[in-house]
Scaffold this motif. Structure first.
Motif, PDB file in Angstrom:
ATOM      1  N   LEU A  10     111.195  68.195  48.285  1.00 57.36           N
ATOM      2  CA  LEU A  10     110.684  68.352  46.918  1.00 57.36           C
ATOM      3  C   LEU A  10     110.879  67.074  46.109  1.00 57.36           C
ATOM      4  O   LEU A  10     109.983  66.654  45.376  1.00 57.36           O
ATOM      5  N   ALA A  11     112.039  66.438  46.243  1.00 53.56           N
ATOM      6  CA  ALA A  11     112.288  65.180  45.532  1.00 53.56           C
ATOM      7  C   ALA A  11     111.372  64.079  46.067  1.00 53.56           C
ATOM      8  O   ALA A  11     110.879  63.246  45.302  1.00 53.56           O
ATOM      9  N   LEU A  12     111.136  64.066  47.381  1.00 51.41           N
ATOM     10  CA  LEU A  12     110.210  63.099  47.972  1.00 51.41           C
ATOM     11  C   LEU A  12     108.808  63.300  47.403  1.00 51.41           C
ATOM     12  O   LEU A  12     108.125  62.325  47.068  1.00 51.41           O
ATOM     13  N   ALA A  13     108.393  64.550  47.266  1.00 47.22           N
ATOM     14  CA  ALA A  13     107.083  64.849  46.687  1.00 47.22           C
ATOM     15  C   ALA A  13     107.002  64.317  45.264  1.00 47.22           C
ATOM     16  O   ALA A  13     106.028  63.660  44.888  1.00 47.22           O
ATOM     17  N   ASP A  14     108.031  64.576  44.481  1.00 47.93           N
ATOM     18  CA  ASP A  14     108.058  64.114  43.095  1.00 47.93           C
ATOM     19  C   ASP A  14     108.047  62.589  43.028  1.00 47.93           C
ATOM     20  O   ASP A  14     107.294  61.994  42.258  1.00 47.93           O
ATOM     21  N   LEU A  15     108.868  61.957  43.838  1.00 47.92           N
ATOM     22  CA  LEU A  15     108.967  60.494  43.846  1.00 47.92           C
ATOM     23  C   LEU A  15     107.656  59.838  44.249  1.00 47.92           C
ATOM     24  O   LEU A  15     107.281  58.808  43.709  1.00 47.92           O
ATOM     25  N   SER A  16     106.942  60.464  45.178  1.00 56.28           N
ATOM     26  CA  SER A  16     105.703  59.868  45.684  1.00 56.28           C
ATOM     27  C   SER A  16     104.464  60.353  44.949  1.00 56.28           C
ATOM     28  O   SER A  16     103.358  59.903  45.247  1.00 56.28           O
ATOM     29  N   GLN A  18     103.211  63.316  45.108  1.00 57.48           N
ATOM     30  CA  GLN A  18     102.475  64.256  45.953  1.00 57.48           C
ATOM     31  C   GLN A  18     102.958  65.671  45.681  1.00 57.48           C
ATOM     32  O   GLN A  18     104.051  65.866  45.177  1.00 57.48           O
ATOM     33  N   ASN A  19     102.126  66.642  46.065  1.00 57.01           N
ATOM     34  CA  ASN A  19     102.615  68.015  45.993  1.00 57.01           C
ATOM     35  C   ASN A  19     103.477  68.272  47.232  1.00 57.01           C
ATOM     36  O   ASN A  19     103.493  67.480  48.170  1.00 57.01           O
ATOM     37  N   HIS A  20     104.204  69.386  47.215  1.00 59.14           N
ATOM     38  CA  HIS A  20     105.149  69.677  48.301  1.00 59.14           C
ATOM     39  C   HIS A  20     104.482  69.740  49.679  1.00 59.14           C
ATOM     40  O   HIS A  20     104.968  69.126  50.632  1.00 59.14           O
ATOM     41  N   PRO A  21     103.349  70.451  49.825  1.00 57.91           N
ATOM     42  CA  PRO A  21     102.729  70.504  51.153  1.00 57.91           C
ATOM     43  C   PRO A  21     102.294  69.130  51.668  1.00 57.91           C
ATOM     44  O   PRO A  21     102.462  68.802  52.838  1.00 57.91           O
ATOM     45  N   ARG A  25     103.562  67.098  55.006  1.00 50.86           N
ATOM     46  CA  ARG A  25     102.664  66.533  56.028  1.00 50.86           C
ATOM     47  C   ARG A  25     102.926  65.037  56.215  1.00 50.86           C
ATOM     48  O   ARG A  25     102.913  64.537  57.342  1.00 50.86           O
ATOM     49  N   THR A  26     103.190  64.337  55.117  1.00 53.05           N
ATOM     50  CA  THR A  26     103.508  62.911  55.213  1.00 53.05           C
ATOM     51  C   THR A  26     104.783  62.713  56.015  1.00 53.05           C
ATOM     52  O   THR A  26     104.853  61.839  56.886  1.00 53.05           O
ATOM     53  N   LEU A  27     105.786  63.522  55.739  1.00 52.88           N
ATOM     54  CA  LEU A  27     107.033  63.435  56.490  1.00 52.88           C
ATOM     55  C   LEU A  27     106.788  63.715  57.969  1.00 52.88           C
ATOM     56  O   LEU A  27     107.331  63.036  58.835  1.00 52.88           O
ATOM     57  N   ALA A  28     105.945  64.692  58.262  1.00 53.07           N
ATOM     58  CA  ALA A  28     105.626  65.001  59.667  1.00 53.07           C
ATOM     59  C   ALA A  28     104.971  63.803  60.348  1.00 53.07           C
ATOM     60  O   ALA A  28     105.275  63.493  61.509  1.00 53.07           O
ATOM     61  N   ARG A  29     104.088  63.091  59.632  1.00 54.24           N
ATOM     62  CA  ARG A  29     103.460  61.891  60.207  1.00 54.24           C
ATOM     63  C   ARG A  29     104.486  60.791  60.426  1.00 54.24           C
ATOM     64  O   ARG A  29     104.446  60.079  61.432  1.00 54.24           O
ATOM     65  N   LEU A  30     105.412  60.631  59.483  1.00 51.42           N
ATOM     66  CA  LEU A  30     106.471  59.631  59.657  1.00 51.42           C
ATOM     67  C   LEU A  30     107.338  59.981  60.860  1.00 51.42           C
ATOM     68  O   LEU A  30     107.723  59.088  61.634  1.00 51.42           O
ATOM     69  N   GLU A  31     107.642  61.245  61.021  1.00 49.51           N
ATOM     70  CA  GLU A  31     108.437  61.676  62.176  1.00 49.51           C
ATOM     71  C   GLU A  31     107.666  61.422  63.473  1.00 49.51           C
ATOM     72  O   GLU A  31     108.240  60.933  64.454  1.00 49.51           O
ATOM     73  N   ALA A  32     106.379  61.737  63.487  1.00 47.49           N
ATOM     74  CA  ALA A  32     105.563  61.526  64.684  1.00 47.49           C
ATOM     75  C   ALA A  32     105.466  60.046  65.039  1.00 47.49           C
ATOM     76  O   ALA A  32     105.335  59.691  66.209  1.00 47.49           O
ATOM     77  N   SER A  33     105.558  59.188  64.035  1.00 44.01           N
ATOM     78  CA  SER A  33     105.516  57.740  64.249  1.00 44.01           C
ATOM     79  C   SER A  33     106.892  57.142  64.470  1.00 44.01           C
ATOM     80  O   SER A  33     107.028  55.921  64.556  1.00 44.01           O
ATOM     81  N   ALA A  34     107.924  57.978  64.497  1.00 43.36           N
ATOM     82  CA  ALA A  34     109.325  57.553  64.678  1.00 43.36           C
ATOM     83  C   ALA A  34     109.796  56.636  63.541  1.00 43.36           C
ATOM     84  O   ALA A  34     110.657  55.795  63.728  1.00 43.36           O
ATOM     85  N   LEU A  35     109.224  56.817  62.346  1.00 46.60           N
ATOM     86  CA  LEU A  35     109.629  56.023  61.184  1.00 46.60           C
ATOM     87  C   LEU A  35     110.522  56.817  60.236  1.00 46.60           C
ATOM     88  O   LEU A  35     111.197  56.243  59.393  1.00 46.60           O
ATOM     89  N   GLY A  36     110.507  58.126  60.355  1.00 47.34           N
ATOM     90  CA  GLY A  36     111.333  58.987  59.510  1.00 47.34           C
ATOM     91  C   GLY A  36     111.804  60.178  60.308  1.00 47.34           C
ATOM     92  O   GLY A  36     111.289  60.461  61.395  1.00 47.34           O
ATOM     93  N   ARG A  37     112.794  60.857  59.770  1.00 48.43           N
ATOM     94  CA  ARG A  37     113.277  62.086  60.410  1.00 48.43           C
ATOM     95  C   ARG A  37     113.702  63.033  59.308  1.00 48.43           C
ATOM     96  O   ARG A  37     114.043  62.618  58.205  1.00 48.43           O
ATOM     97  N   SER A  38     113.653  64.307  59.647  1.00 45.44           N
ATOM     98  CA  SER A  38     114.114  65.307  58.694  1.00 45.44           C
ATOM     99  C   SER A  38     115.219  66.120  59.341  1.00 45.44           C
ATOM    100  O   SER A  38     115.308  66.217  60.561  1.00 45.44           O
ATOM    101  N   ARG A  39     116.051  66.661  58.501  1.00 39.62           N
ATOM    102  CA  ARG A  39     117.156  67.500  58.961  1.00 39.62           C
ATOM    103  C   ARG A  39     117.132  68.784  58.150  1.00 39.62           C
ATOM    104  O   ARG A  39     116.751  68.793  56.995  1.00 39.62           O
ATOM    105  N   GLY A  40     117.575  69.837  58.783  1.00 36.85           N
ATOM    106  CA  GLY A  40     117.651  71.128  58.114  1.00 36.85           C
ATOM    107  C   GLY A  40     116.824  72.149  58.851  1.00 36.85           C
ATOM    108  O   GLY A  40     115.650  71.927  59.107  1.00 36.85           O
TER     109      GLY A  40
END
Length: 107
Positions: A10-16, A18-21, A25-40
């Motif tokens: 949610l904070a990433l959405a606000d900072l960028s 973007q809306n939450h969905p 999706r952006t985070l999922a693309r970053l993860e698929a590109s091995a540039l980001g990861r999510s936890r939880g």
């Protein structure tokens, strides 16, 4: 992300802006590109971080931005740079205020 890590989706959405969905999706693309990861385990409370590869890209962008700014400001006086910084901050603050208050009516 690297300046604000770890960050909730949610904070990433606000900072960028973007809306939450879309941020998810952006985070999922970053993860698929091995540039980001999510936890939880729960999608609602995931946090995002950059990977080493992601941080390297952010660092390269930052170095390039610093070189560009050094070229732009190399012949500006300290006073001119300070004035520019003050006016840029004022401009940014006003834009943020307008965006934050968009759609609200004055009392």
């Amino acid at each position: 992300m690297s300046l604000h890590e770890p960050i909730g989706v949610l904070a990433l959405a606000d900072l960028s802006g973007q809306n939450h969905p879309k941020a998810s999706r952006t985070l999922a693309r970053l993860e698929a590109s091995a540039l980001g990861r999510s936890r939880g385990a729960d999608q609602r409370i995931r946090t995002a971080t950059t990977t080493t590869a992601g941080r390297q890209i952010v660092d390269r962008i930052d170095r390039g931005r610093r070189r560009l700014l050094a070229d732009v400001f190399h012949d500006w006086s300290a006073a001119d740079q300070a004035t520019f910084a003050r006016l840029s901050q004022r401009y940014g603050d006003r834009i943020e205020e307008l965006i934050t208050n968009r759609g609200r009516t004055a009392p």
